[in-house]
Design a protein around this motif. Structure first.
Motif, PDB file in Angstrom:
ATOM      1  N   PHE A 188       0.202   4.141   0.828  1.00 18.32           N
ATOM      2  CA  PHE A 188      -0.021   5.022   1.982  1.00 18.32           C
ATOM      3  C   PHE A 188       0.752   4.544   3.206  1.00 18.32           C
ATOM      4  O   PHE A 188       1.030   5.312   4.107  1.00 18.32           O
ATOM      5  CB  PHE A 188      -1.515   5.131   2.304  1.00 18.32           C
ATOM      6  N   ILE A 216      -9.744  -5.400   0.271  1.00 18.00           N
ATOM      7  CA  ILE A 216      -9.738  -4.091   0.937  1.00 18.00           C
ATOM      8  C   ILE A 216     -10.307  -2.997   0.016  1.00 18.00           C
ATOM      9  O   ILE A 216     -11.104  -2.166   0.462  1.00 18.00           O
ATOM     10  CB  ILE A 216      -8.300  -3.697   1.365  1.00 18.00           C
ATOM     11  N   SER A 228      -7.201   7.544   2.554  1.00 19.29           N
ATOM     12  CA  SER A 228      -5.916   6.873   2.355  1.00 19.29           C
ATOM     13  C   SER A 228      -6.088   5.602   1.526  1.00 19.29           C
ATOM     14  O   SER A 228      -5.493   4.566   1.816  1.00 19.29           O
ATOM     15  CB  SER A 228      -5.268   6.551   3.698  1.00 19.29           C
ATOM     16  N   CYS A 276       0.830  -1.207   0.000  1.00 19.77           N
ATOM     17  CA  CYS A 276       0.000   0.000   0.000  1.00 19.77           C
ATOM     18  C   CYS A 276       0.864   1.256   0.000  1.00 19.77           C
ATOM     19  O   CYS A 276       1.677   1.461   0.886  1.00 19.77           O
ATOM     20  CB  CYS A 276      -0.906   0.005   1.220  1.00 19.77           C
ATOM     21  N   CYS A 299      -5.913   1.292  -5.781  1.00 21.76           N
ATOM     22  CA  CYS A 299      -4.861   0.798  -6.672  1.00 21.76           C
ATOM     23  C   CYS A 299      -4.821  -0.730  -6.672  1.00 21.76           C
ATOM     24  O   CYS A 299      -4.248  -1.349  -7.555  1.00 21.76           O
ATOM     25  CB  CYS A 299      -3.502   1.357  -6.269  1.00 21.76           C
TER      26      CYS A 299
HETATM   27  S1  SF4 Z   1      -6.221  -0.299  -2.761  1.00 21.55           S
HETATM   28 FE1  SF4 Z   1      -6.154   1.238  -1.160  1.00 21.55          FE
HETATM   29  S2  SF4 Z   1      -5.558   0.192   0.698  1.00 21.55           S
HETATM   30 FE2  SF4 Z   1      -5.077  -1.130  -1.029  1.00 21.55          FE
HETATM   31  S3  SF4 Z   1      -2.939  -0.690  -1.525  1.00 21.55           S
HETATM   32 FE3  SF4 Z   1      -4.173   0.642  -2.828  1.00 21.55          FE
HETATM   33  S4  SF4 Z   1      -4.389   2.527  -1.670  1.00 21.55           S
HETATM   34 FE4  SF4 Z   1      -3.671   0.968  -0.203  1.00 21.55          FE
END
Ligand code: SF4
Ligand SMILES: Cc1cc2nc3c(=O)[nH]c(=O)nc-3n(C[C@H](O)[C@H](O)[C@H](O)COP(=O)(O)OP(=O)(O)OC[C@H]3O[C@@H](n4cnc5c(N)ncnc54)[C@H](O)[C@@H]3O)c2cc1C
Ligand code: SF4
Length: 1014
Positions: free
Chosen positions: A606, A665, A648, A604, A652
């Protein structure tokens, strides 16, 4: 509870430097770890300094509020959760303080892999090797006395500790190691805290003379050593009799060998105390030279019994590690990583990984030979599939258990391998005898269990495969544990080898140790007389602790025991039920893999770089599960802090790819955002950016003016102030004629429905190509036509609506999805491929539409949709792609977009680019660009977007290449943000090399400049 939380904020907010959080997001995120349990904490604190910890410990003692230390929260026994204040040491107190020749001073929140990265540069390492070293913190390892495969050679965390700086209940900070008892003089320096200057924060019910917090550190130290000595001397016999001298044992407090003559090793005793005796704020650890000469081998067996028999023969040869993996683990390893495919036989029932260390390479290889000879001599049926003596090759073999342990959670079906008896250890020489006994226990309870064992140290990780229980369910967990632990005891083993007792095993410590438990209670009393340090771990009177705090794994309203007063299940915004959404969240077992910052995978964006639990995918799953299971999701999302969680994620999908349990998620976050949008509406910028296609037509019509304005800094500042579009972002120019209005699309051949004899492809264009890069559309059509295809471009198609979906604007997105499905369904039913040059569009049609529109048509469209790279690469693999490429003598910098990875078809565009003669491809491996559709365009996100994409942006500024190349339009924007070379779509390079559009060579000369792209 809320009143108490308010008081905490009043009392502590200004007193500590770290952050104190009492909001529902933090409470939900910290209510679980990697165990089966869930307890909502009163508050969460991120201490910045030891002083914060001292203040909290004094406050806790004065106000009777429990404190729970937490590292990465990857403990499997529920040690890092509790109903008091959770102190997360991993956020700020995570530094390596100093490194000397053979020691290192660390803060507890430092991740093991980060520590070892620094030590490796000096040829040394912190030797205990838990398989999740990329997640676990050193504080957590000291908390449970963590160890790993090499425990038989290097020992556990306890064996590498010189001193621990420990804050006691009451707030006194002591440096504790090997202490000399004579005259209460100590070897290590007593860090004395002047309590007069400590903050006494609240009115206390206790009188000052009784208050623990009023005692000085010197007094506490003197008393502590005196009382400890007395307890240990008085119970010396009992300790030696009842605490088995096992290689691995983290059950209860370690008392054996702690008192030695006039010295008492308090540091060693504190290791494995699970935060119940004090909070570790620093530690001095011994480091070890990196092993020079190692050899390793992996052996395959056609039966588990064969592997056990071999193991029994190998153990006397004193391997430095010998791990046993059962059939399930081996097949997970085979499936997960190409590198393991050759070394794991498909029909193997069990495997052993064995390592020898020695003084020379010759010696260690000889020891492998000896082992083989011995097994052959005894007619053991095995196959040695890989030998290794080179550092990387040996590490590769050890990567196998490291990877597969977390993959256990990905086993399909309603049941999961549950960690509750996952940590028993027996004397290694009795292992072979014990295994069938343990299997019989599982058979009696009609469960099968996965098995992974550090055989050389007698450590057995069983995980019975059972339905995930929910709080209040009747479950066999306790009964299985009781029966198994009885056998463990009979064999002179321990119920906790290296994971600690936590909530899952504390209730069984009395049975394990009998009269010794009373001594543990006395020890606890000395350190923590008010029982405020991680209560209910190691010391507890609750016989039902093993099942009392099981996680809630069903949405509220689905509670089978409350049929009559069932509250309504929450209404879902995506096309799934509350049960399905909860199931998706429950798939997260809390392993913490998604917290790592040193992963070879993308992970991730973030989390990368800050390790902040709250923005981790795990926290997101936890918050949604907690919200659904308590019917408070809306309430949680309405709080201020929730915006951090919601903001956040930009869909992706990397977490889903890299998560061993494949937790969805991204959809949980889209659902949450949609719930939030439904209640509170969409922000102006999000509304605008996700509807850019509606006014892009107008902007295109006057593109000459629009493009000048976009490059005008004053206009851009106005745009930022009014619409929230970043004034610093280089934006794409508008085309005068959108692709879908071009002659190419309006021409006859395209107006009819499919039915031609020529093979036909349906082209889904999406926004960027239509309004900013029609040349790409033209290039793609020509490439397809060159390869003998007719291209059908439905004129009624519109944008994919990915931006709307990501922003949670699902009603609007659904309308668009329905329109596109209507346009595409007929050719899809005919069996034509729907091909997208934009990977995000392909992802949207395949993965998002079926979650927006739950009908057969959405499914059929999804099934027929693919990305351009995959489509063409497939032609190439079938040898029907034309190969008449002319050379392109140039260097290009390639970036793989996250959404290409999410499509899980490899990197087909790279395969195609490799066909172009003289084209040199330099690959940029800097992870996510941070652009994520419209995310990086919003002024509010600009800095974050640049921060995430910093590595790639830097690379684009310095790389010796003629152009950047990527198939994602958003990534292209970030690649051009600060670069002086253009970035183009790979399809254009194919068209150029085919000689279909010579004018494209001009594109390679165009330069991004000012506030607009090339
Ligand atoms: S989908 Fe959302 S939670 Fe998963 S890696 Fe990408 S930004 Fe992070
Ligand atoms: C996939 C997976 C694989 C694993 N493999 C292994 C393995 O090979 N070997 C192994 O030993 N374990 C293993 N574990 C278990 C777990 O990771 C380890 O126990 C780990 O060391 C815990 O570290 P943590 O930072 O996550 O600590 P947490 O889970 O946060 O805490 C663990 C305990 O330590 C206490 N603690 C944390 N910080 C402090 C502090 N500063 N002061 C005092 N007490 C503190 C906590 O209160 C808690 O009781 C594995 C877990 C998973 C999920
Ligand atoms: S989301 Fe996946 S990787 Fe992260 S903690 Fe949950 S199961 Fe582990």
């Amino acid at each position: 509870m809320e009143e108490l939380r308010r008081r905490l904020v009043e009392d502590l907010n200004d007193a500590i430097e770290g952050e104190l959080r009492v909001d529902r997001t933090a409470i939900a995120a910290y209510s679980t770890d990697a165990s089966l349990y869930e307890i909502e904490p009163l508050a969460v604190v991120f201490p910045r300094r030891t002083r914060d910890v001292e203040i909290l410990a004094a406050y806790s003692a004065d106000n009777n509020i429990p404190l729970i230390a937490r590292g990465a929260g990857s403990g499997l026994a529920g040690g890092a959760i509790g109903s008091g204040i959770v102190l997360d040491f991993s956020r700020h107190m995570n530094q390596v303080v100093s490194i000397s020749e053979d020691r290192v001073r660390v803060q507890p929140g430092v991740m093991l892999a980060s520590l070892n990265k620094q030590l490796h540069e000096r040829g040394r390492y912190f030797a205990p090797d838990p398989s999740n070293g990329r997640v676990t913190t050193v504080g957590g390892m000291l908390g449970v006395d963590g160890a790993g495969s090499h425990a038989v050679r290097v020992g556990s965390a306890r064996d590498h500790v010189e001193t621990i700086e420990c804050v006691l209940s009451g707030g006194q900070r002591l440096e504790l190691g090997r202490e000399r008892l004579a005259g209460q003089d100590t070897l290590s320096d007593a860090g004395s805290l002047n309590r007069d200057s400590a903050v006494i924060l609240s009115e206390s019910s206790q009188s000052d003379s009784l208050r623990l917090s009023t005692k000085t550190a010197t007094t506490r130290r003197a008393l502590l050593l005196q009382q400890l000595e007395q307890i240990l001397r008085e119970n010396d016999l009992l300790i030696r009799e009842l605490q088995p001298p096992l290689l691995r044992n983290s059950c209860g407090y370690r008392l054996r060998g702690i008192l030695q003559g006039s010295q008492i090793d308090v540091g060693r005793m504190l290791v494995g105390s699970e935060g119940t005796l004090g909070l570790f704020t620093e530690a001095t650890l011994f480091t070890t030279p990196l092993p020079r000469n190692r050899s390793a081998a992996i052996l395959m067996f056609s039966s588990l019994e064969g592997a056990i028999q071999a193991m029994q023969l190998i153990l006397p040869l004193e391997p430095s590690a010998c791990d046993l993996l059962d059939r399930r683990l081996l097949s997970l390893g085979r499936g997960a990583d190409q590198r393991f495919r050759d070394i794991i036989l498909p029909d193997a029932e069990a495997g052993l990984i064995i390592e020898f260390s020695g003084f020379s390479e010759r010696e260690v290889l000889q020891r492998l030979d000896d082992m083989q000879l011995l097994l052959n001599d005894r007619r053991i049926d095995f196959q040695l599939t890989r030998r290794a003596s080179d550092y990387d090759d040996v590490e590769l073999l050890w990567a196998l258990p490291g990877n597969v342990v977390s993959l256990l959670a990905s086993l399909k079906g309603n049941s999961r391998p549950l960690p509750f008896v996952e940590d028993v250890a027996v004397p290694p020489e009795r292992l072979a005898e014990f295994l069938p006994v343990a299997q019989r226990v599982f058979q009696r309870h009609e469960v099968t269990a996965t098995l992974y064992a550090h055989a050389a140290s007698g450590q057995l990780h069983f995980r019975p495969i059972m339905p995930i229980p929910s709080r209040g369910d009747a479950t066999a967990i306790e009964a299985i544990a009781r029966d198994l632990y009885r056998k463990v005891r009979d064999f002179g083993g321990t119920i906790s080898g290296e994971h600690g007792d936590g909530l899952s095993r504390t209730a069984f410590i009395r049975t394990q140790y009998g009269a010794l438990y009373r001594v543990f209670q006395q020890i606890k009393e000395v350190f923590d007389p008010q029982n405020l340090m991680n209560p209910d771990k190691i010391i507890s009177n609750d016989p039902s602790l093993t099942v009392r705090y099981l996680r809630r794994t069903r949405p509220m309203g689905d509670d089978v025991s409350a049929v009559h007063s069932k509250p309504l299940l929450p209404v879902m915004q995506l096309a799934w039920t509350a049960e399905e959404a909860t199931d998706a969240a429950v798939r997260c077992n809390g392993c913490g893999t998604c917290r790592t910052q040193v992963s070879p995978q993308r992970m991730c964006p973030f989390v990368e770089g800050n390790g902040d639990e709250e923005v981790s995918p795990r926290a997101k799953a936890n918050v949604v599960r907690n919200g659904l299971s308590t019917n408070t999701l809306q309430e949680i999302l309405a709080q201020d802090y929730a915006s951090r969680l919601l903001d956040s994620c930009f869909n992706c999908k990397q977490c889903q790819l890299d998560c061993p349990s494949e937790v969805n998620i991204p959809h949980l976050l889209i659902e949450s955002r949609a719930q939030h949008v439904q209640a509170h509406g969409l922000s102006k910028t999000a509304w605008l950016l996700s509807r850019v296609h509606t006014y892009a037509r107008m902007a295109s019509r006057v593109s000459f003016v629009t493009n000048r304005l976009l490059n005008n800094s004053i206009f851009r500042r106005i745009l930022q102030r009014i619409l929230g579009i970043s004034a610093q972002r280089r934006l794409p120019r508008f085309t005068q004629t959108p692709f879908l209005e071009s002659q190419r699309v309006l021409r006859n051949q395209n107006s009819g429905a499919p039915g031609s004899h020529k093979p036909t492809v349906v082209y889904f264009v999406d926004y960027f190509t239509n309004h900013h890069d029609p040349e790409l559309g033209e290039a793609f059509v020509r490439v397809l036509e060159h390869n003998g295809y007719r291209v059908f471009i439905p004129q009624g198609q519109t944008v994919s609506a990915m931006a709307m979906i990501t922003n949670g604007d699902l009603a609007a997105a659904r309308t668009i999805a329905e329109q596109n499905i209507r346009e595409l369904i007929e050719p899809a039913r005919e069996g034509y491929a729907i091909v997208c040059t934009e990977p995000t569009a392909a992802l949207c049609l395949t993965q998002e539409y079926p979650m927006l529109v739950r009908n057969d048509d959405a499914g059929i469209v999804a099934q027929q949709t693919t990305d351009a790279g995959s489509f063409l690469a497939d032609l190439h693999r079938r040898a029907i792609l034309k190969r008449d490429f002319s050379p392109l003598p140039m260097r290009i910098a390639w970036h793989t977009p996250c959404h290409v990875k999410a499509l899980q078809k490899g990197t087909p565009m790279l395969e195609l680019l490799a066909l172009i003669p003289e084209l040199k491809v330099l690959t940029i491996e800097k992870g996510c660009t941070g652009m994520a559709g419209t995310f990086g365009i919003a002024a509010a996100n600009f800095e974050k977007s640049i921060e995430i994409g910093a590595g790639l942006i830097r690379e684009m500024q310095t790389i010796d290449a003629h152009a950047g190349v990527t198939d994602c339009s958003a990534c292209r924007m970030q690649m051009e943000q600060a670069a002086t070379i253009p970035t183009i779509h790979p399809i254009k390079l194919l068209a150029l090399s085919y000689g279909l559009m010579p004018r494209l060579s001009e594109r390679l000369k165009s330069r991004p400049g000012g506030l607009v792209m090339s």
